[in-house]
Design a protein around this motif. Structure first.
Motif, PDB file in Angstrom:
ATOM      1  N   ASN A 228      -4.309 -20.936  23.730  1.00 14.87           N
ATOM      2  CA  ASN A 228      -5.006 -22.220  23.702  1.00 14.87           C
ATOM      3  C   ASN A 228      -6.400 -21.979  24.278  1.00 14.87           C
ATOM      4  O   ASN A 228      -6.539 -21.697  25.470  1.00 14.87           O
ATOM      5  N   PRO A 229      -7.446 -22.042  23.433  1.00 16.55           N
ATOM      6  CA  PRO A 229      -8.815 -21.721  23.888  1.00 16.55           C
ATOM      7  C   PRO A 229      -9.251 -22.554  25.095  1.00 16.55           C
ATOM      8  O   PRO A 229     -10.036 -22.097  25.912  1.00 16.55           O
ATOM      9  N   LYS A 230      -8.711 -23.776  25.232  1.00 16.34           N
ATOM     10  CA  LYS A 230      -9.141 -24.667  26.321  1.00 16.34           C
ATOM     11  C   LYS A 230      -8.382 -24.393  27.620  1.00 16.34           C
ATOM     12  O   LYS A 230      -8.742 -24.918  28.665  1.00 16.34           O
ATOM     13  N   LYS A 231      -7.309 -23.613  27.543  1.00 11.73           N
ATOM     14  CA  LYS A 231      -6.495 -23.384  28.747  1.00 11.73           C
ATOM     15  C   LYS A 231      -6.333 -21.898  29.074  1.00 11.73           C
ATOM     16  O   LYS A 231      -5.406 -21.507  29.778  1.00 11.73           O
ATOM     17  N   ALA A 232      -7.249 -21.092  28.552  1.00  7.72           N
ATOM     18  CA  ALA A 232      -7.187 -19.643  28.802  1.00  7.72           C
ATOM     19  C   ALA A 232      -7.209 -19.365  30.301  1.00  7.72           C
ATOM     20  O   ALA A 232      -7.939 -20.007  31.059  1.00  7.72           O
ATOM     21  N   GLY A 233      -6.367 -18.426  30.714  1.00  4.20           N
ATOM     22  CA  GLY A 233      -6.309 -18.058  32.123  1.00  4.20           C
ATOM     23  C   GLY A 233      -5.242 -18.803  32.899  1.00  4.20           C
ATOM     24  O   GLY A 233      -4.859 -18.405  34.004  1.00  4.20           O
ATOM     25  N   GLN A 234      -4.725 -19.886  32.324  1.00  8.39           N
ATOM     26  CA  GLN A 234      -3.641 -20.630  32.973  1.00  8.39           C
ATOM     27  C   GLN A 234      -2.299 -19.997  32.601  1.00  8.39           C
ATOM     28  O   GLN A 234      -2.227 -19.066  31.794  1.00  8.39           O
ATOM     29  N   THR A 235      -1.229 -20.512  33.191  1.00  7.73           N
ATOM     30  CA  THR A 235       0.123 -20.087  32.801  1.00  7.73           C
ATOM     31  C   THR A 235       0.972 -21.319  32.531  1.00  7.73           C
ATOM     32  O   THR A 235       0.675 -22.415  33.024  1.00  7.73           O
ATOM     33  N   TRP A 236       2.013 -21.120  31.741  1.00 11.74           N
ATOM     34  CA  TRP A 236       2.997 -22.179  31.513  1.00 11.74           C
ATOM     35  C   TRP A 236       4.384 -21.546  31.618  1.00 11.74           C
ATOM     36  O   TRP A 236       4.680 -20.591  30.902  1.00 11.74           O
ATOM     37  N   GLU A 237       5.203 -22.064  32.534  1.00  6.41           N
ATOM     38  CA  GLU A 237       6.555 -21.531  32.749  1.00  6.41           C
ATOM     39  C   GLU A 237       6.516 -20.004  32.944  1.00  6.41           C
ATOM     40  O   GLU A 237       7.380 -19.279  32.452  1.00  6.41           O
TER      41      GLU A 237
END
Length: 297
Positions: free
Chosen positions: A43-52
């Motif tokens: 997701n280009p808008k959430k790069a660098g984040q994590t999910w689960e």
């Protein structure tokens, strides 16, 4: 052995952070070797984040480089799904599975042309498909997990719900599946019945195949003619839409009879002429295959 995916596949989800992507990625991670197989999202808008615990990357190329992913599954909404397919293709993913329904036909024509012009080696499954399952190993997409049983029967279907119906019947009869593949019902799509039949024919751990089609187009006839010439394993078939009126669009975007072509009866006739045993009753798919297997032993 299986076709297209197995426990060694490494999968990223494009659209993982949306509601649909999150729900199905979570379900896929709970199945078989899912926790090892699913390695990230894009997701280009959430790069660098994590999910689960899964890393989110800005592009498919970055995700592939960081994780070694070779499969991408797409839950991106229709307006952006074609771009997502082309991005995965440009990144050199081995297999792209597009679940998204409602992609404009013109967008898919552009995808096909883009993949052709760039000499893409990626295989595209879908769009508007339920994905695929190699029982006991990996599920990529939206198929219900509990109906699948490991075994030696290949399943390929244009209809999502009929894929589930056939798989459930086979499992109930003790006939497990090598891989179950939903190819989707849109008029412009990737892998066809014929392509999947070829893969099953080459797979040493698939003994027979269930092929489910729908009205509209000529893919099932082409697959039947190919099977007559090349297939070494028994195939049984069913075509949805026997009672569909000509000229009326039914369900899937590709399910329309035009100019007398694409009728269920015409498809069934071609399949039977090519040596594929068929039924006109969807509740008999499993028992027909069992009968064919018993008679060939």
């Amino acid at each position: 052995m299986s076709i297209l995916v197995n426990k060694d596949s490494r999968v990223i989800t494009q659209g993982m952070t949306g509601k649909t992507g999150q729900f199905h990625t979570a379900a896929c991670r709970e199945y078989g070797f899912g926790k090892e197989c699913f390695v990230g999202g894009v997701n280009p808008k959430k790069a660098g984040q994590t999910w689960e615990g899964l890393p989110i990357f800005g592009t498919v190329q970055e995700a592939k480089k960081a994780t070694g992913a070779n499969v991408s599954v797409i839950y991106v909404p229709p307006a952006g799904a074609a771009s997502a397919i082309m991005e995965a293709s440009d990144a050199g993913m081995d297999l792209i599975i597009c679940i998204t329904e409602g992609i404009p036909v013109l967008d898919m024509i552009q995808v096909r042309e883009h993949m052709r012009k760039t000499g893409s080696k990626s295989l595209l499954l879908g769009p508007n498909c339920p994905g695929l399952v190699t029982p006991g190993e990996i599920k990529v997409g939206i198929m219900p997990a509990h109906i699948h049983k490991k075994g030696r029967i290949g399943v390929v279907s244009r209809s999502g719900t009929l894929t589930y119906e056939a798989v459930a019947q086979l499992s109930e009869l003790g006939l497990g599946q090598s891989t179950a593949v939903g190819i989707g019902g849109d008029p412009i799509n990737g892998l066809k019945h014929k392509d999947i039949l070829r893969l099953f024919d080459e797979d040493p751990d698939t003994d027979a195949v269930v092929m489910i089609g729908e009205i509209g187009g000529s893919d099932e006839e082409e697959a039947a003619l190919w099977a007559k010439e090349h297939m070494s394993k028994p195939v049984v078939g069913f075509i949805a839409g026997v009672t569909a009126p000509a000229g009326k669009r039914m369900g899937h975007a590709g399910a329309i009879i035009s100019g007398g072509k694409g009728t269920a009866e015409g498809k069934l006739r071609t399949m039977e002429e090519c040596g594929i045993r068929t039924t006109r009753n969807p509740s008999e798919i499993g028992s027909l295959l069992k009968e064919v297997l018993n008679s060939s032993n």
